[in-house]
Design an enzyme around this catalytic site. Structure first.
Site, PDB file in Angstrom:
ATOM      1  N   TYR A 133       0.780  -1.425   0.078  1.00 36.00           N
ATOM      2  CA  TYR A 133      -0.097   0.172  -0.052  1.00 36.00           C
ATOM      3  C   TYR A 133       1.120   1.258  -0.004  1.00 36.00           C
ATOM      4  CZ  TYR A 133      -3.722  -2.885   1.608  1.00 36.00           C
ATOM      5  OH  TYR A 133      -4.816  -4.213   1.637  1.00 36.00           O
TER       6      TYR A 133
ATOM      7  N   GLN B 117      -8.624 -13.575   5.225  1.00 29.13           N
ATOM      8  CA  GLN B 117      -8.889 -12.067   4.911  1.00 29.13           C
ATOM      9  C   GLN B 117      -9.645 -12.232   3.431  1.00 29.13           C
ATOM     10  OE1 GLN B 117      -6.883  -7.843   3.753  1.00 29.13           O
ATOM     11  NE2 GLN B 117      -6.582  -8.742   5.861  1.00 29.13           N
TER      12      GLN B 117
END
Length: 316
Positions: free
Chosen positions: A51, A178
């Site tokens: 990210y 996830q």
């Protein structure tokens, strides 16, 4: 608070997404969001070493860097459960053992900490024997650099293989899963991944739980979508069926005196195996609606209404 799988991690049932840090939130804004989150009782933060490498001008690791600066400035490392991921940073692509080791060291440096609480394999890497990948993760756990492991974006078959290899080699077993899951993307999680989460005692942290903002009600016309930072993603949800879900959320939200996002996150949190939905706040003012979802218990009738309308959505 909610326990993750078979671990001793007892977390706030909302996982603050760090993808905006170093992207749509600058350092001061990110600090304000993080400060407000912990003041409200939050302690669970999710990021990735990649990210936001995809943004022009970024190189990857920006979110971890901002988080590390905040942790150091505020002295809050012991107050938070920190999750990050490996496999997609441009300098550390894939899940070869030496790459995992180097990527973990880089993440630790950016985060300014000596351990990661929850370390995910972000995406599968079929080019590397899974046993070698899991051996590298196990070494990180044994060395104390990682407390627990998690799986993200793996097929059901590979998840089962992962657990079998752990069992055969006495490797550290994952505690978390996830997946992509929300009111407008219920499959393949419900039919193929949730049964594995139940079988292997994996706590589920759904990402894109608000469908990149679509389930906040901010995108009600095509004009709302055009030019938005996440327009490419949101376009996939912008259908008659998707908008019907938002309409139903809005009806419940008005009745409850809540925001649409609050209701959407409450639905996700109340689903079987879900520990904490992941949601991000670009600015401090967006946090209240997210935090409120922790205490909102939807009735069986409200859950059924949302189940029914969302079952018609075919986006994926």
């Amino acid at each position: 608070m909610t326990r993750i799988g078979h671990s001793d991690l007892d977390v706030f049932p909302l996982n603050l997404g760090g993808n905006t840090f170093g992207w749509t939130s600058d350092q001061d804004t990110s600090f304000a969001v993080l400060d407000a989150f912990v003041v409200a009782g939050g302690d669970f933060i999710d990021t990735s070493d990649s990210y936001m490498a995809s943004i022009p001008g970024n190189s990857g690791g920006e979110s971890e860097t901002v988080l590390g600066q905040w942790l150091a400035a505020r002295g809050r490392r012991d107050d938070v459960v920190l999750a990050t991921k490996v496999s997609r940073h441009p300098d550390f692509l894939g899940l070869a053992p030496d790459n995992i080791a180097r990527a973990a060291e880089a993440s630790l440096q950016r985060l300014q900490t000596d351990h990661i609480d929850l370390y995910y394999a972000h995406y599968d890497d079929p080019s590397v024997p899974l046993e070698e990948t899991l051996g590298a993760f196990d070494s990180l756990v044994r060395d104390g650099k990682v407390r627990y492991l998690g799986i993200s974006n793996y097929s059901p078959e590979r998840i089962s293989e992962w657990l079998s290899i752990c069992e055969a080699n006495n490797f550290a077993k994952p505690i978390a899963l996830q997946p992509h899951y929300s009111l407008v993307v219920r499959e393949p999680f419900e039919s193929t991944l949730r049964p594995l989460a139940e079988k292997f005692d994996l706590g589920v942290m759904p990402y894109w739980a608000l469908a990149s903002g679509f389930l906040t009600g901010k995108y009600r016309t095509q004009a709302d979508v055009d030019g938005a930072a996440r327009s490419r993603i949101v376009d996939g949800y912008f259908t008659t069926e998707g908008l019907a879900v938002v309409d139903e959320l809005a009806i419940i939200a008005v009745t409850r005196g809540m925001e649409i996002a609050t209701v959407a996150l409450a639905w996700t949190r109340q689903q079987s195996t879900v520990v904490a939905p992941i949601a991000s706040a670009r600015v401090h003012g967006q946090l209240d609606a997210l935090i409120a979802s922790v205490d909102l218990e939807l009735s069986d009738a409200e859950l059924h209404r949302l189940d029914t309308v969302s079952a018609l959505v075919t986006t994926n």
